[in-house]
Each structure stands twice: as C-alpha cells, then as structure tokens.
Design a protein around this motif. Structure first.
Motif, short mmCIF file in Angstrom:
data_model
loop_
_atom_site.label_atom_id
_atom_site.label_comp_id
_atom_site.label_asym_id
_atom_site.label_seq_id
_atom_site.Cartn_x
_atom_site.Cartn_y
_atom_site.Cartn_z
N ILE A 64 0.84 -1.20 0.00
CA ILE A 64 0.00 0.00 0.00
C ILE A 64 0.87 1.24 0.00
O ILE A 64 1.81 1.37 0.79
CB ILE A 64 -0.99 0.00 1.19
N LYS A 65 0.57 2.14 -0.92
CA LYS A 65 1.31 3.39 -1.06
C LYS A 65 0.40 4.54 -0.64
O LYS A 65 -0.73 4.63 -1.10
CB LYS A 65 1.78 3.56 -2.50
N ILE A 66 0.91 5.38 0.25
CA ILE A 66 0.11 6.46 0.82
C ILE A 66 0.49 7.78 0.17
O ILE A 66 1.67 8.16 0.15
CB ILE A 66 0.30 6.54 2.34
N GLY A 67 -0.52 8.48 -0.36
CA GLY A 67 -0.28 9.78 -0.97
C GLY A 67 -0.97 9.92 -2.31
O GLY A 67 -1.78 9.07 -2.71
N ASP A 68 -0.64 10.98 -3.00
CA ASP A 68 -1.20 11.28 -4.32
C ASP A 68 -0.76 10.22 -5.32
O ASP A 68 0.44 9.99 -5.51
CB ASP A 68 -0.70 12.66 -4.74
N ALA A 69 -1.70 9.59 -5.98
CA ALA A 69 -1.38 8.50 -6.91
C ALA A 69 -0.48 8.95 -8.05
O ALA A 69 0.29 8.15 -8.58
CB ALA A 69 -2.67 7.89 -7.47
N SER A 70 -0.56 10.22 -8.41
CA SER A 70 0.30 10.71 -9.49
C SER A 70 1.78 10.63 -9.10
O SER A 70 2.65 10.58 -9.97
CB SER A 70 -0.06 12.15 -9.86
N GLN A 71 2.03 10.59 -7.79
CA GLN A 71 3.40 10.44 -7.30
C GLN A 71 3.69 9.01 -6.87
O GLN A 71 4.75 8.46 -7.18
CB GLN A 71 3.63 11.39 -6.11
N THR A 72 2.75 8.37 -6.15
CA THR A 72 3.01 7.04 -5.61
C THR A 72 3.09 5.96 -6.69
O THR A 72 3.75 4.94 -6.50
CB THR A 72 1.95 6.64 -4.57
N LEU A 73 2.43 6.20 -7.83
CA LEU A 73 2.48 5.23 -8.92
C LEU A 73 3.44 5.64 -10.03
O LEU A 73 3.59 4.93 -11.03
CB LEU A 73 1.08 5.01 -9.51
N LYS A 74 4.08 6.77 -9.84
CA LYS A 74 4.95 7.33 -10.88
C LYS A 74 6.11 6.41 -11.23
O LYS A 74 6.54 6.33 -12.39
CB LYS A 74 5.48 8.69 -10.41
N THR A 75 6.63 5.70 -10.23
CA THR A 75 7.80 4.84 -10.45
C THR A 75 7.41 3.36 -10.62
O THR A 75 8.29 2.50 -10.64
CB THR A 75 8.78 4.97 -9.28
N TYR A 76 6.11 3.08 -10.76
CA TYR A 76 5.69 1.68 -10.96
C TYR A 76 6.27 1.18 -12.28
O TYR A 76 6.05 1.78 -13.33
CB TYR A 76 4.17 1.58 -10.97
N ASP A 77 7.02 0.07 -12.21
CA ASP A 77 7.73 -0.39 -13.41
C ASP A 77 7.45 -1.85 -13.77
O ASP A 77 8.20 -2.46 -14.53
CB ASP A 77 9.24 -0.17 -13.25
#
Length: 207
Positions: free
Chosen positions: A124-137
């Motif tokens: 679980i990633k906490i915060g704005d999805a535009s940032q928390t999912l930005k590095t999803y690879d």
C-alpha cells in the motif's frame, strides 16, 4: 487458498460490510458541505465508498480465470476491494499494489489486511497516486480504478506504458458523469474495447 485463509478473509469482509452499512451517517457532513463547494477527498475520510460483494467476487473470478498476477488499485479506502483483489491473487500467486491519498484510511486498511491475513500480498502506497504510482515499473495485468473519478484518466495515462495485450482495466462507478467522460476519452483510441457489467456500473476496458 487454505480453508483457514478463506475463513479469515470471509470473516473480515463480513465485518467490513457491516460497518459500511453505517456509512450514510458519515456521509451527511460531506453532503452538507457540497452545497457550498465540491466534495473533497478529506470530506469522505470516514466513509467506506466500497464496491459491492457481487463486484468483489466478480473480481476474484476475473483474476483467477485470466491468471492475473500484477494487480494495481487506485483508491484503497478501508480496503474492502483490496482484500478481494488479494483473495484473487492468492489463487494466482500474484501481488497487489494499491494507493490511498488519506493516511488515516490507509492505516485502517492495513489493519484490515492483517485481520484478513493478506498483508503479505499487498503493497500500500500512501499519498497522491500521481506520485506514488509514478515509479511503478511492472506489467499491469489488472488495473482497478476506484478512486477520485476526475483522476481516472490521469492514472490510466500514467500506467498505460505498462499495459500489454492481456491487460484488463476494471472501472468502478462507470455510470457517473466524470467516469463517462473518461470512458469516452478512452473509446477514441481504437485499440481499446469497452464492455459493461452490473447494469453499467462497471466498465471493463481491454486491448
């Protein structure tokens, strides 16, 4: 999935759905504020905003039948939908990445994951999805869009490079106006196909 795992998940979901039925009273302050201004995520920090049991089981079947392993969720809330995703992931040896803007909700969700015995399957990633999912690879096998509706397109575009020919995007509240705008935007790209379930409440986008 063992019988013990099944029982822990079922008991936790039963408890959470019972709690969610009391959501109406928690929504009243937000409804009052909406008269003066648009509702904000913080206004709903006590509200479950959950998918239905039928949708949850539909997700489990979809994950199992399509052998989906890399699962991403936008909008954890208190974790009902995430637990269903993890239930499916147990059947495919998969993992779930989920993101929640409001920290208090994320903390409650983590407690619920532990109760259900699925915490090891969930990041679980906490915060704005535009940032928390930005590095999803990783590849995206299944994307569940169940957060703030005006961000559906942004999250979709952010993760689109990770889509592949078998990716499924599961859109909750597809009948809401902002969701319809998102779906209209996606439909302009001929490589995507959209099918509806649950009387139009859910849209499935496939490549």
């Amino acid at each position: 999935m063992t019988a013990i795992q099944q029982e822990k998940i079922s008991d936790t979901l039963k408890e959470l759905f019972a709690d969610s039925k009391r959501d109406y009273l928690k929504m009243m302050p937000a409804m009052a504020k909406s008269v003066l201004r648009p509702i904000q995520p913080q206004d709903l920090k006590e509200a479950y905003l959950s998918i239905s049991k039928e949708q949850g089981e539909d997700l489990v079947k979809l994950i199992e039948h399509q052998d989906l392993k890399h699962i991403v969720e936008f909008g954890t809330s208190f974790g009902i939908s995430t637990i269903y995703l993890a239930k499916g992931a147990l059947l495919t040896d998969g993992k779930v990445v989920t993101t929640e803007l409001i920290e208090s909700k994320a903390i409650r969700a983590m407690e619920n994951f532990k109760k259900a015995g699925v915490e090891d399957l969930i990041d679980i990633k906490i915060g704005d999805a535009s940032q928390t999912l930005k590095t999803y690879d990783q590849p995206v096998d299944l994307l569940l869009l169940d957060g703030w509706k005006n961000l559906y397109l942004h999250v979709f575009n952010l993760l689109e490079p990770n889509f592949h020919r078998d990716t499924i995007i599961y859109v909750d509240n597809a009948d809401m106006s902002e969701s319809r705008e998102f779906l209209q935007s996606v439909s302009r790209n001929s490589k995507y196909r959209i099918n509806y379930r649950f009387g139009g409440k859910v849209a499935l986008i496939t490549l």
